[in-house]
Every structure is written in structure tokens, then in C-alpha cells.
Motif scaffolding. Structure first.
Motif, mmCIF file in Angstrom:
data_model
loop_
_atom_site.group_PDB
_atom_site.id
_atom_site.type_symbol
_atom_site.label_atom_id
_atom_site.label_comp_id
_atom_site.label_asym_id
_atom_site.label_seq_id
_atom_site.Cartn_x
_atom_site.Cartn_y
_atom_site.Cartn_z
ATOM 1 N N PHE A 92 0.858 -1.179 0.000
ATOM 2 C CA PHE A 92 0.000 0.000 0.000
ATOM 3 C C PHE A 92 0.896 1.231 0.000
ATOM 4 C CE2 PHE A 92 -2.565 3.317 1.812
ATOM 5 C CZ PHE A 92 -3.868 3.016 1.463
ATOM 6 N N VAL A 93 0.447 2.321 -0.617
ATOM 7 C CA VAL A 93 1.196 3.570 -0.562
ATOM 8 C C VAL A 93 0.231 4.756 -0.618
ATOM 9 C CG1 VAL A 93 1.613 3.820 -3.049
ATOM 10 C CG2 VAL A 93 3.252 4.771 -1.427
ATOM 11 N N ASN A 94 0.571 5.823 0.119
ATOM 12 C CA ASN A 94 -0.185 7.079 0.136
ATOM 13 C C ASN A 94 0.673 8.197 -0.443
ATOM 14 O OD1 ASN A 94 -2.563 6.396 1.743
ATOM 15 N ND2 ASN A 94 -1.180 6.279 3.491
ATOM 16 N N ALA A 95 0.028 9.111 -1.149
ATOM 17 C CA ALA A 95 0.632 10.395 -1.492
ATOM 18 C C ALA A 95 -0.368 11.445 -1.014
ATOM 19 C CB ALA A 95 0.868 10.521 -2.995
ATOM 20 N N VAL A 96 0.043 12.298 -0.068
ATOM 21 C CA VAL A 96 -0.909 13.241 0.537
ATOM 22 C C VAL A 96 -0.295 14.631 0.700
ATOM 23 C CG1 VAL A 96 -2.278 11.518 1.784
ATOM 24 C CG2 VAL A 96 -0.282 12.462 2.864
ATOM 25 N N GLY A 97 -1.155 15.634 0.569
ATOM 26 C CA GLY A 97 -0.750 17.012 0.847
ATOM 27 C C GLY A 97 0.293 17.550 -0.106
ATOM 28 N N GLY A 98 -0.050 17.671 -1.376
ATOM 29 C CA GLY A 98 0.909 18.212 -2.340
ATOM 30 C C GLY A 98 1.407 19.593 -1.958
ATOM 31 N N GLY A 99 0.497 20.468 -1.566
ATOM 32 C CA GLY A 99 0.895 21.798 -1.116
ATOM 33 C C GLY A 99 1.231 21.822 0.362
ATOM 34 N N VAL A 100 0.266 21.367 1.184
ATOM 35 C CA VAL A 100 0.400 21.426 2.644
ATOM 36 C C VAL A 100 -0.176 20.148 3.246
ATOM 37 C CG1 VAL A 100 -0.247 22.696 4.737
ATOM 38 C CG2 VAL A 100 0.092 23.943 2.583
ATOM 39 N N PHE A 101 0.549 19.560 4.215
ATOM 40 C CA PHE A 101 0.036 18.410 4.962
ATOM 41 C C PHE A 101 0.147 18.674 6.447
ATOM 42 C CE2 PHE A 101 0.556 14.182 6.981
ATOM 43 C CZ PHE A 101 -0.721 13.705 6.732
ATOM 44 N N ASN A 102 -0.985 18.515 7.159
ATOM 45 C CA ASN A 102 -1.026 18.648 8.606
ATOM 46 C C ASN A 102 -1.063 17.247 9.199
ATOM 47 O OD1 ASN A 102 -1.193 20.044 11.075
ATOM 48 N ND2 ASN A 102 -3.421 19.898 11.083
ATOM 49 N N ALA A 103 0.037 16.829 9.793
ATOM 50 C CA ALA A 103 0.196 15.465 10.286
ATOM 51 C C ALA A 103 -0.584 15.218 11.571
ATOM 52 C CB ALA A 103 1.680 15.167 10.517
ATOM 53 N N ASP A 104 -0.688 13.945 11.941
ATOM 54 C CA ASP A 104 -1.338 13.512 13.163
ATOM 55 C C ASP A 104 -0.798 14.305 14.352
ATOM 56 O OD1 ASP A 104 -2.913 11.962 14.869
ATOM 57 O OD2 ASP A 104 -1.393 10.399 15.055
ATOM 58 N N GLY A 105 -1.684 14.931 15.104
ATOM 59 C CA GLY A 105 -1.288 15.715 16.272
ATOM 60 C C GLY A 105 -0.959 17.164 15.967
ATOM 61 N N GLY A 106 -0.945 17.546 14.695
ATOM 62 C CA GLY A 106 -0.620 18.921 14.322
ATOM 63 C C GLY A 106 -1.821 19.842 14.399
ATOM 64 N N THR A 107 -1.535 21.129 14.558
ATOM 65 C CA THR A 107 -2.565 22.168 14.516
ATOM 66 C C THR A 107 -2.135 23.176 13.464
ATOM 67 O OG1 THR A 107 -3.103 21.891 16.857
ATOM 68 C CG2 THR A 107 -3.775 23.966 15.823
ATOM 69 N N LEU A 108 -2.969 23.340 12.449
ATOM 70 C CA LEU A 108 -2.650 24.219 11.328
ATOM 71 C C LEU A 108 -3.735 25.269 11.160
ATOM 72 C CD1 LEU A 108 -1.036 24.892 8.689
ATOM 73 C CD2 LEU A 108 -2.578 23.285 7.534
ATOM 74 N N THR A 109 -3.311 26.522 11.053
ATOM 75 C CA THR A 109 -4.203 27.624 10.717
ATOM 76 C C THR A 109 -3.637 28.302 9.485
ATOM 77 O OG1 THR A 109 -4.743 27.963 13.052
ATOM 78 C CG2 THR A 109 -5.264 29.766 11.525
ATOM 79 N N ALA A 110 -4.443 28.343 8.421
ATOM 80 C CA ALA A 110 -4.027 28.999 7.177
ATOM 81 C C ALA A 110 -5.007 30.121 6.878
ATOM 82 C CB ALA A 110 -3.991 27.997 6.032
ATOM 83 N N ALA A 111 -4.480 31.320 6.634
ATOM 84 C CA ALA A 111 -5.330 32.470 6.353
ATOM 85 C C ALA A 111 -4.670 33.364 5.314
ATOM 86 C CB ALA A 111 -5.591 33.261 7.630
ATOM 87 N N HIS A 112 -5.478 33.820 4.373
ATOM 88 C CA HIS A 112 -5.011 34.731 3.324
ATOM 89 C C HIS A 112 -3.882 34.119 2.501
ATOM 90 C CE1 HIS A 112 -7.556 37.728 5.204
ATOM 91 N NE2 HIS A 112 -7.003 37.405 6.350
ATOM 92 N N ASP A 113 -3.950 32.815 2.274
ATOM 93 C CA ASP A 113 -2.948 32.118 1.479
ATOM 94 C C ASP A 113 -3.528 31.763 0.115
ATOM 95 O OD1 ASP A 113 -0.739 31.747 3.456
ATOM 96 O OD2 ASP A 113 -2.282 30.624 4.535
ATOM 97 N N VAL A 114 -2.642 31.549 -0.847
ATOM 98 C CA VAL A 114 -3.021 31.032 -2.158
ATOM 99 C C VAL A 114 -2.329 29.676 -2.304
ATOM 100 C CG1 VAL A 114 -2.890 31.365 -4.649
ATOM 101 C CG2 VAL A 114 -3.266 33.344 -3.148
ATOM 102 N N ILE A 115 -3.141 28.629 -2.450
ATOM 103 C CA ILE A 115 -2.612 27.274 -2.581
ATOM 104 C C ILE A 115 -3.078 26.762 -3.940
ATOM 105 C CG2 ILE A 115 -2.556 24.957 -1.576
ATOM 106 C CD1 ILE A 115 -3.222 26.314 1.150
ATOM 107 N N THR A 116 -2.163 26.772 -4.908
ATOM 108 C CA THR A 116 -2.552 26.480 -6.281
ATOM 109 C C THR A 116 -1.437 25.765 -7.040
ATOM 110 O OG1 THR A 116 -3.442 27.469 -8.310
ATOM 111 C CG2 THR A 116 -1.777 28.737 -7.136
#
Length: 170
Positions: A92-116
Motif C-alpha cells: 500500500f502507498v499514500n501520497a498526501v498534501g501536495g501543497g500542505v500536509f497537517n500530520a497527526d497531532g498537528g494544529t494548522l491555521t491557514a489564512a489569506h494564502d493562495v494554494i494552487t
């Protein structure tokens, strides 16, 4: 590549001016577990992710940004990051979060960003399983284990892709 191992604020002159480029060598910005960081005013590009285990499966994650701590992203452009993972044989294999990945236990706040313009792709030629999630932004939280928190506001998330391909019996 930037690995933030202590509480830190990184401030660029603006996304149009200040570029952090991973040069296809791994995750561009990684925030370590237990660290609180703020990143603002950058273009984050050219990342290919980090090999890690997610939910007991081999994975490639976080092309532009991999957060394992507490991270605030503000006024950034995350673009041109590509995460690719290939399953071998019956695995089995995963590919996740091309731009941004918030891992287990992480806290992420994104504001006024461009993810493209970010992508994830996973493939297998055998009897394995390939899973591609979150071309732009992804989190490891699940219904069974909601241990990461992700909040996105006033941001543009557009033109990101996720592709999984199976050419064997997977």
C-alpha cells in the motif's frame, strides 16, 4: 529546505518577492512536533514531500509544507509542489498534501494564502493499493482519530490535483 525545530516566526518580504524553493529535494518547510511556528510572506515551491508512515502505511507527504507541530500560515503562496509515491508489489502507498500536509497531532491555521498548482500522485503496477489525497491541502485527522486540527480561512485553494493509478490487480 527549512526544518523548524524551535518556536519561530519566519517573515518574508511578500510572496511576490521572497521565494523558498525546495529544488525537488523534499519538503520545503517542516515544522517539528511540539514546535509553534508562524510563516508569512513567502512563495513556497518546488517541494516533493517527506517519506513517513501515516496510519501504519508508507507515505510521501507535504510537498510544500509538512506540519507536525502548531503552525500558522498567513499571506503565502504555496505552488508548484508535487508529491509522488509508488507502491511496490502487493504493498500500500499514500501520497498526501501536495501543497500542505497537517500530520497527526498537528494544529494548522491557514489564512489569506493562495494554494494552487500543487499535486499528489500515487501508483502501483502490482496487486498493491495506491491512494492520492489532497493535491492542495490535507490533514491526517480521521473520524476514528481526529487528532489533528486544520483551519483554513480567506484563502484561495484552486488548480490542485490528486491522481491514483493502478496498472496491476490492485
Amino acid at each position: 529546505l527549512v526544518v523548524v525545530g524551535e518556536d519561530l516566526t519566519l517573515t518574508g518580504a511578500g510572496a511576490a518577492t521572497t521565494v523558498l524553493d525546495g529544488n525537488q529535494l523534499g519538503t520545503v518547510v517542516t515544522v517539528s512536533p511540539g514546535v509553534t511556528a508562524a510563516v508569512s510572506g513567502f512563495t513556497i515551491q518546488g517541494g516533493t514531500g517527506t517519506a513517513m508512515t501515516i496510519e501504519d502505511e508508507p507515505s510521501q507527504a507535504g510537498g510544500g509544507v509538512l506540519n507536525q507541530g502548531t503552525l500558522t500560515l498567513r499571506n503565502n503562496t504555496v505552488t508548484g509542489n508535487h508529491v509522488t509515491a509508488v507502491a511496490v508489489g502487493d504493498n500500500f502507498v499514500n501520497a498526501v498534501g501536495g501543497g500542505v500536509f497537517n500530520a497527526d497531532g498537528g494544529t494548522l491555521t491557514a489564512a489569506h494564502d493562495v494554494i494552487t498548482g500543487n499535486s499528489v500522485s500515487a501508483s502501483t503496477a502490482g496487486a498493491g493499493t495506491a491512494e492520492a489525497l489532497g493535491g492542495g491541502i490535507s490533514s491526517d485527522a480521521t473520524v476514528e482519530s481526529p487528532t489533528s486540527q486544520t483551519s483554513v480561512g480567506d484563502s484561495t485553494i484552486d488548480g490542485n490535483t490528486a491522481t491514483a493509478a493502478v496498472t496491476g490487480t490492485g
